[in-house]
Design an enzyme around this catalytic site. Structure first.
Site, mmCIF file in Angstrom:
data_model
loop_
_atom_site.group_PDB
_atom_site.id
_atom_site.type_symbol
_atom_site.label_atom_id
_atom_site.label_comp_id
_atom_site.label_asym_id
_atom_site.label_seq_id
_atom_site.Cartn_x
_atom_site.Cartn_y
_atom_site.Cartn_z
ATOM 1 N N CYS A 53 38.406 53.515 41.106
ATOM 2 C CA CYS A 53 37.494 53.712 39.920
ATOM 3 C C CYS A 53 38.316 52.668 38.858
ATOM 4 O O CYS A 53 38.647 53.174 37.900
ATOM 5 C CB CYS A 53 37.679 55.228 39.544
ATOM 6 S SG CYS A 53 37.062 56.431 40.727
ATOM 7 N N ALA A 54 37.983 51.360 39.304
ATOM 8 C CA ALA A 54 38.850 50.356 38.464
ATOM 9 C C ALA A 54 38.286 50.129 37.215
ATOM 10 O O ALA A 54 39.211 49.891 36.105
ATOM 11 C CB ALA A 54 38.799 49.089 39.295
ATOM 12 N N GLY A 57 39.623 47.692 34.552
ATOM 13 C CA GLY A 57 40.853 46.980 35.207
ATOM 14 C C GLY A 57 42.166 46.960 34.672
ATOM 15 O O GLY A 57 43.088 46.460 34.925
ATOM 16 N N GLY A 58 42.316 47.770 33.568
ATOM 17 C CA GLY A 58 43.608 48.006 32.622
ATOM 18 C C GLY A 58 44.796 48.554 33.669
ATOM 19 O O GLY A 58 45.625 48.028 33.933
ATOM 20 N N LYS A 59 44.326 49.510 34.752
ATOM 21 C CA LYS A 59 45.384 49.969 35.517
ATOM 22 C C LYS A 59 45.628 49.113 36.662
ATOM 23 O O LYS A 59 46.793 49.077 37.477
ATOM 24 C CB LYS A 59 45.081 51.584 35.764
ATOM 25 C CG LYS A 59 45.098 52.486 34.771
ATOM 26 C CD LYS A 59 44.668 53.880 35.075
ATOM 27 C CE LYS A 59 44.943 54.935 34.046
ATOM 28 N NZ LYS A 59 43.749 54.631 33.205
ATOM 29 N N ASP A 77 34.579 49.566 41.943
ATOM 30 C CA ASP A 77 33.794 50.720 41.229
ATOM 31 C C ASP A 77 32.347 50.916 41.505
ATOM 32 O O ASP A 77 31.879 50.029 41.839
ATOM 33 C CB ASP A 77 34.103 50.439 39.736
ATOM 34 C CG ASP A 77 33.749 51.481 38.695
ATOM 35 O OD1 ASP A 77 32.692 51.995 38.452
ATOM 36 O OD2 ASP A 77 34.871 51.954 37.984
ATOM 37 N N ASP A 123 41.252 57.229 39.119
ATOM 38 C CA ASP A 123 41.084 57.323 37.694
ATOM 39 C C ASP A 123 39.821 57.865 37.470
ATOM 40 O O ASP A 123 38.633 57.291 37.115
ATOM 41 C CB ASP A 123 41.356 55.926 36.869
ATOM 42 C CG ASP A 123 41.504 56.063 35.434
ATOM 43 O OD1 ASP A 123 41.391 57.504 35.087
ATOM 44 O OD2 ASP A 123 41.575 55.139 34.758
ATOM 45 N N CYS A 176 42.018 61.408 31.988
ATOM 46 C CA CYS A 176 42.268 61.283 30.533
ATOM 47 C C CYS A 176 41.791 62.529 29.759
ATOM 48 O O CYS A 176 41.023 62.578 28.802
ATOM 49 C CB CYS A 176 42.128 59.842 29.789
ATOM 50 S SG CYS A 176 40.232 59.692 29.913
#
Length: 246
Positions: A53-54, A57-59, A77, A123, A176
């Site tokens: 679940c990119a 692209g932060g992670k 994604d 994520d 989160c």
């Protein structure tokens, strides 16, 4: 390595996007909780890793840094629009070991990855309650029907992700969110239905000199760790890691 930059007296942060270091890909803006979640995945050079679940692209960037541009990291994604920022970010950061997979129509083609990945990072779509300190008005927009939809999506993405984990590999589940329904309850349900996966306890999850300080954040409600603005100074995050035994 995380760097915290204090806000000014008027409550505003600096315009980091205008800094040469940002333009050259030396830094990225990311909450510390996201960085911790990536670290707990245990991604290493030469591994095969799937960020399922990119999104933007932060992670993915954090995982690529851990892998030192070695091995293969696939960023995917189900919503191709969410993936659009990732291309510029990867280029700016000099990342070369990432393959981005966009959905074709509404189909995300990943069949070739079944039972092959050392780490599958999820994520998960969630209520976002862990970000209420930054977006306090969003709490008033959370309704029971939308939460129920999120719970269904979380169950589905865990089942999907499990198909890609190889024997001995790890499935990392991250939200989160501060809600047990989205966190420990979802992991417990998955484990009941998938006996070939075992949740890492907090001591195993935080083994190693760089992670031992995270042990106090072990959840009281089930497997995994919980980070909150009060306890950790981060956004609210839940991180659980499950190992495929066979």
């Amino acid at each position: 390595w995380g760097i915290r930059i204090p806000v000014s007296e008027d409550g505003r942060g600096p315009a980091l996007q205008a800094e040469p270091s940002f333009a050259l890909g030396h830094v990225e803006v990311q909450d510390e909780g996201s960085q911790v979640a990536a670290l707990l995945s245990g991604a290493k050079p030469d591994m095969h890793v799937l960020d399922l679940c990119a999104g933007g692209g932060g992670k993915t960037l954090a995982l690529a840094a851990m892998m030192q541009n070695k091995g293969k990291l696939i960023a995917a994604d189900s919503d191709g629009r969410r993936l659009m920022p990732i291309f510029d970010r990867l280029t700016r950061a000099g990342v070369t070991n990432v393959e981005v997979r966009n959905p074709k129509g509404k189909v995300l083609a990943l069949e070739d990855l079944h039972n092959t990945q050392d780490v599958v990072f999820v994520d998960a779509p969630c209520s976002g309650s862990g970000t209420w300190r930054r977006n306090p008005d969003s709490k008033w927009r959370l309704r029971q029907p939308s939460l129920s939809q999120r719970l269904d999506e979380q169950d589905q993405v865990l089942v999907q992700a499990a198909e890609f984990v190889k024997s001995g590999g790890k499935l990392v589940y991250v939200t989160c969110s501060l809600l047990r329904e989205e966190n420990e309850d979802r992991v417990s349900r998955f484990l009941r239905q998938n006996g070939n996966f075992t949740a890492l306890d907090s001591s195993e999850l935080t083994a190693g000199p760089d992670l031992a300080h995270l042990q106090p954040f072990a959840s009281r409600f089930g497997p995994g760790l919980r980070l909150t603005p009060l306890s950790a100074g981060t956004d609210g995050f839940y991180i659980a890691v499950m190992r495929r035994d066979a």
